[in-house]
Write an enzyme that holds these catalytic residues in place. Sequence first.
Site, PDB file in Angstrom:
ATOM      1  N   ARG A 253      -1.506   8.004  11.343  1.00 42.46           N
ATOM      2  CA  ARG A 253      -0.065   8.156  11.529  1.00 42.46           C
ATOM      3  C   ARG A 253       0.314   9.476  12.162  1.00 42.46           C
ATOM      4  NH1 ARG A 253       2.256   6.291   5.673  1.00 42.46           N
ATOM      5  NH2 ARG A 253       0.903   4.480   5.502  1.00 42.46           N
TER       6      ARG A 253
ATOM      7  N   GLU B 112      -8.848   7.354   2.446  1.00 44.30           N
ATOM      8  CA  GLU B 112      -8.192   6.640   3.553  1.00 44.30           C
ATOM      9  C   GLU B 112      -7.307   7.628   4.288  1.00 44.30           C
ATOM     10  OE1 GLU B 112      -5.706   3.227   2.509  1.00 44.30           O
ATOM     11  OE2 GLU B 112      -4.584   3.513   4.379  1.00 44.30           O
TER      12      GLU B 112
ATOM     13  N   LYS C 213      -6.160  -5.526   0.518  1.00 45.37           N
ATOM     14  CA  LYS C 213      -5.121  -4.587   0.091  1.00 45.37           C
ATOM     15  C   LYS C 213      -3.851  -5.408  -0.184  1.00 45.37           C
ATOM     16  CE  LYS C 213      -2.252  -1.042   2.331  1.00 45.37           C
ATOM     17  NZ  LYS C 213      -2.270   0.216   3.089  1.00 45.37           N
TER      18      LYS C 213
HETATM   19  C1  3PG Z   1       1.534   4.066   2.428  1.00 43.55           C
HETATM   20  O1  3PG Z   1       1.736   3.189   3.232  1.00 43.55           O
HETATM   21  O2  3PG Z   1       1.914   5.235   2.606  1.00 43.55           O
HETATM   22  C2  3PG Z   1       0.735   3.710   1.250  1.00 43.55           C
HETATM   23  O3  3PG Z   1       0.933   2.397   0.902  1.00 43.55           O
HETATM   24  C3  3PG Z   1       0.971   4.619   0.109  1.00 43.55           C
HETATM   25  O4  3PG Z   1       2.101   4.268  -0.551  1.00 43.55           O
HETATM   26  P1  3PG Z   1       2.658   5.250  -1.675  1.00 43.55           P
HETATM   27  O5  3PG Z   1       3.112   6.483  -0.962  1.00 43.55           O
HETATM   28  O6  3PG Z   1       3.796   4.484  -2.293  1.00 43.55           O
HETATM   29  O7  3PG Z   1       1.536   5.511  -2.633  1.00 43.55           O
END
Ligand code: 3PG
Length: 212
Positions: free
Chosen positions: A47, A43, A131
Amino acid sequence: MKIVNTLELAQHGPVIPVIVIQRLADAVPLARALVADGVRVLEVTLRTPVALAAIEAIVRAVPEAIVGAGTIRSAADAQAASDAGSVFGVSPGYTTAVGAACRDAGLLLLPGVATASEVMAAQADGLSFLKFFPATAAGGIPLLKALAGPFPDVRFCPTGGITPQSAPQFLALPNVAVCGGSWLTPADAVDRGDWALITRLAQACAALRAAE
Ligand code: 3PG
């Protein structure tokens, strides 16, 4: 690689890495480091300015990878993710509009939910692999256990705050198909191009389900 159902994403190992790419040049070596040890579902979050180009580069150069776009929040995101070659999209939350946009764009969606109402909204639109986000902050294992009662036909990918230490407990729940997390791709390791470390982290994933 194409898939026809998002639940197939859970068939390629217990963890879906949540990846933030800051430099386009990192995309392909990072994907290769993960895929080398069987972490094939990636994934890439939308961002950063290079995220879509990173998806395109991985799709082109790493055919074993099953590449999805994270952080889908709008119809424009869904179309751009699909145009970049993403096989699936992941959204932090669920709206009917985002569900429709993904269908229109031909993008399979793994939508984020954190409450029973959101599960019902996603299910009403035909989505039953969801999710669970932000997993730890929203209620973690107790909430997943509580949701199993009214939603026996729903499977979850908890993401957000999961660690290699907590992942086995999440994966042991019957309604958890796979976990998501960013720990496979630490920002400092990506910054210095430490692909060997990332391959070691990917290797360690395989044991998480066995440790249940
Ligand atoms: C995110 O939004 O960055 C993901 O949910 C990953 O979360 P994490 O960094 O707590 O694994």
